[in-house]
Write an enzyme that holds these catalytic residues in place. Structure first.
Site, PDB file in Angstrom:
ATOM      1  N   ASN A   1       5.438   6.061  14.665  1.00 14.26           N
ATOM      2  CA  ASN A   1       4.854   4.721  14.503  1.00 14.26           C
ATOM      3  C   ASN A   1       5.588   3.790  15.464  1.00 14.26           C
ATOM      4  OD1 ASN A   1       3.981   2.231  13.642  1.00 14.26           O
ATOM      5  ND2 ASN A   1       5.054   2.292  11.666  1.00 14.26           N
ATOM      6  N   TRP A   2       4.887   3.415  16.523  1.00 13.31           N
ATOM      7  CA  TRP A   2       5.546   2.582  17.548  1.00 13.31           C
ATOM      8  C   TRP A   2       5.640   1.120  17.136  1.00 13.31           C
ATOM      9  CZ3 TRP A   2       3.276   4.406  22.958  1.00 13.31           C
ATOM     10  CH2 TRP A   2       3.812   5.669  23.266  1.00 13.31           C
ATOM     11  N   LYS A   3       4.990   0.762  16.029  1.00 13.44           N
ATOM     12  CA  LYS A   3       4.995  -0.630  15.568  1.00 13.44           C
ATOM     13  C   LYS A   3       4.606  -1.572  16.723  1.00 13.44           C
ATOM     14  CE  LYS A   3       8.437   0.647  12.185  1.00 13.44           C
ATOM     15  NZ  LYS A   3       9.533   0.239  11.311  1.00 13.44           N
TER      16      LYS A   3
ATOM     17  N   HIS B   1       1.943   0.640   4.933  1.00 10.66           N
ATOM     18  CA  HIS B   1       3.335   0.631   5.407  1.00 10.66           C
ATOM     19  C   HIS B   1       4.078  -0.523   4.730  1.00 10.66           C
ATOM     20  CE1 HIS B   1       6.817   0.260   8.007  1.00 10.66           C
ATOM     21  NE2 HIS B   1       6.579   1.505   8.405  1.00 10.66           N
TER      22      HIS B   1
ATOM     23  N   GLU C   1       5.985  -2.647   5.772  1.00  5.90           N
ATOM     24  CA  GLU C   1       5.944  -3.911   6.523  1.00  5.90           C
ATOM     25  C   GLU C   1       4.609  -4.631   6.311  1.00  5.90           C
ATOM     26  OE1 GLU C   1       7.140  -2.282  10.310  1.00  5.90           O
ATOM     27  OE2 GLU C   1       9.136  -1.903   9.493  1.00  5.90           O
TER      28      GLU C   1
ATOM     29  N   GLU D   1       8.450   6.577   2.030  1.00  3.21           N
ATOM     30  CA  GLU D   1       9.392   5.835   2.859  1.00  3.21           C
ATOM     31  C   GLU D   1      10.163   4.856   1.988  1.00  3.21           C
ATOM     32  OE1 GLU D   1       8.114   5.763   7.197  1.00  3.21           O
ATOM     33  OE2 GLU D   1       7.006   4.168   6.242  1.00  3.21           O
TER      34      GLU D   1
ATOM     35  N   GLY E   1      14.346   1.516   9.258  1.00  4.09           N
ATOM     36  CA  GLY E   1      14.933   0.703  10.323  1.00  4.09           C
ATOM     37  C   GLY E   1      16.349   0.237  10.038  1.00  4.09           C
TER      38      GLY E   1
ATOM     39  N   SER F   1      14.598   6.142   8.899  1.00  3.29           N
ATOM     40  CA  SER F   1      15.733   6.481   9.763  1.00  3.29           C
ATOM     41  C   SER F   1      15.851   7.979  10.053  1.00  3.29           C
ATOM     42  CB  SER F   1      17.032   5.921   9.168  1.00  3.29           C
ATOM     43  OG  SER F   1      16.959   4.500   9.067  1.00  3.29           O
TER      44      SER F   1
ATOM     45  N   GLY G   1       9.956   5.785  13.018  1.00  3.65           N
ATOM     46  CA  GLY G   1       9.875   4.505  13.715  1.00  3.65           C
ATOM     47  C   GLY G   1      10.717   4.549  14.987  1.00  3.65           C
ATOM     48  N   GLY G   2      11.929   4.016  14.899  1.00  2.84           N
ATOM     49  CA  GLY G   2      12.789   3.850  16.071  1.00  2.84           C
ATOM     50  C   GLY G   2      12.953   5.096  16.937  1.00  2.84           C
TER      51      GLY G   2
HETATM   52  C1  PEP Z   1       8.862   3.416   9.729  1.00  4.37           C
HETATM   53  O1  PEP Z   1       8.734   2.291  10.178  1.00  4.37           O
HETATM   54  O2  PEP Z   1       7.894   3.962   9.167  1.00  4.37           O
HETATM   55  C2  PEP Z   1      10.153   4.064   9.860  1.00  4.37           C
HETATM   56  C3  PEP Z   1      10.367   5.138   9.155  1.00  4.37           C
HETATM   57  O3  PEP Z   1      11.057   3.477  10.726  1.00  4.37           O
HETATM   58  P1  PEP Z   1      12.522   4.064  11.124  1.00  4.37           P
HETATM   59  O4  PEP Z   1      12.326   5.519  11.465  1.00  4.37           O
HETATM   60  O5  PEP Z   1      12.930   3.251  12.298  1.00  4.37           O
HETATM   61  O6  PEP Z   1      13.373   3.890   9.924  1.00  4.37           O
END
Ligand code: PEP
Length: 239
Positions: A12-14, A95, A97, A161, A167, A199, A220-221
């Site tokens: 997920n590049w957000k 999600h 967010e 999640e 994040g 993470s 994510g990251g």
């Molecule tokens: C996400 O945003 O779904 C996520 C899992 O981010 P990260 O891997 O950066 O924690």
């Protein structure tokens, strides 16, 4: 009952990336060629502005959210049909967010149904906050989110999640993830892929992806760089 489900490694590049990122799937394919990853699905969910331009690279494409309607006066929104038109085969809904921005379980349910209506597969996100976990309510919260967010559809993916792990660099322990995924499996049945997200990085991917009821990851990251996404994907079990 546990059955072998094809791993899904989803990035997920957000709100990261411009058109110069559209070639990243080709870079991914260079570091982890499609011929070596026949046993898994790799999905990239970029900003919608890049979706239609994203190179093939042997990866699937997805959206990060959608509106429940097909079309209409919804400024700034997009439908699943539009995401499909731009090349998506999956759409993330619920999600944390988006939930923090106001999406309720009923909204997530309607969006997941809309994704199915368009012929795509929803990735329905659930997860507890740190306070809810500290109060001993993590399983009850996640179970209720699933009951309320999953419509009566056959083909969907759940992404567990924990909000406190997204994040933040804090990852749930494999024991915590195992316990939660076993509970989710008991609730949704054998055929639904269950992703862990929070993470995930190359250093912890193997421990998480080798758990019996973890069928992939939502990243994510660590999914922004193709080398680290490939290292995570390589950690997915072969059978
Ligand atoms: C996400 O945003 O779904 C996520 C899992 O981010 P990260 O891997 O950066 O924690």
């Amino acid at each position: 009952m546990t059955q072998t489900l094809r791993p899904l490694i989803a990035a997920n590049w957000k709100m990261h990336g411009d058109l110069s990122w559209a070639s990243k799937p080709t870079d991914f394919d260079r570091v982890y060629p499609a011929a070596e990853r026949q046993h898994l699905d790799v999905l990239i969910c970029p900003p919608a502005t890049i979706l239609a331009s994203l190179a093939d690279g042997g990866v699937l494409k997805g959206g990060q959210d959608c509106h429940a309607a097909v079309s209409g006066a919804h400024t700034g929104d997009m439908s699943s049909e539009m995401l499909k038109d731009a090349g998506a085969s999956y759409v993330i809904v619920g999600h944390s967010e988006r939930r923090a921005g106001g999406d309720t379980c009923a909204d997530v349910n309607a969006k997941a149904e809309a994704v199915t209506r368009a012929g795509l597969v929803p990735i329905i996100c659930v997860g507890e906050t740190e306070d809810q976990r500290d109060a001993g309510n993590a399983q009850a919260v996640v179970s209720k989110q699933i009951t309320d967010s999953v419509p009566d559809i056959a083909d969907y993916v759940i992404a567990y999640e924990p909000v406190w792990a997204i994040g933040t660099g804090k990852t749930a322990t494999p024991e915590d993830v195992d316990e939660m995924h076993n509970a989710i499996r008991a609730q949704v049945g054998a055929g639904v892929r269950l992703l862990y997200g929070g993470s995930v990085k190359p250093a912890n991917a193997k421990d998480l992806l080798s758990l019996a009821n973890v069928n992939g990851a939502l990243i994510g990251g660590a999914g922004l760089e193709m080398d680290s996404l490939a290292d995570i994907a390589r950690a997915a079990p072969k059978a």
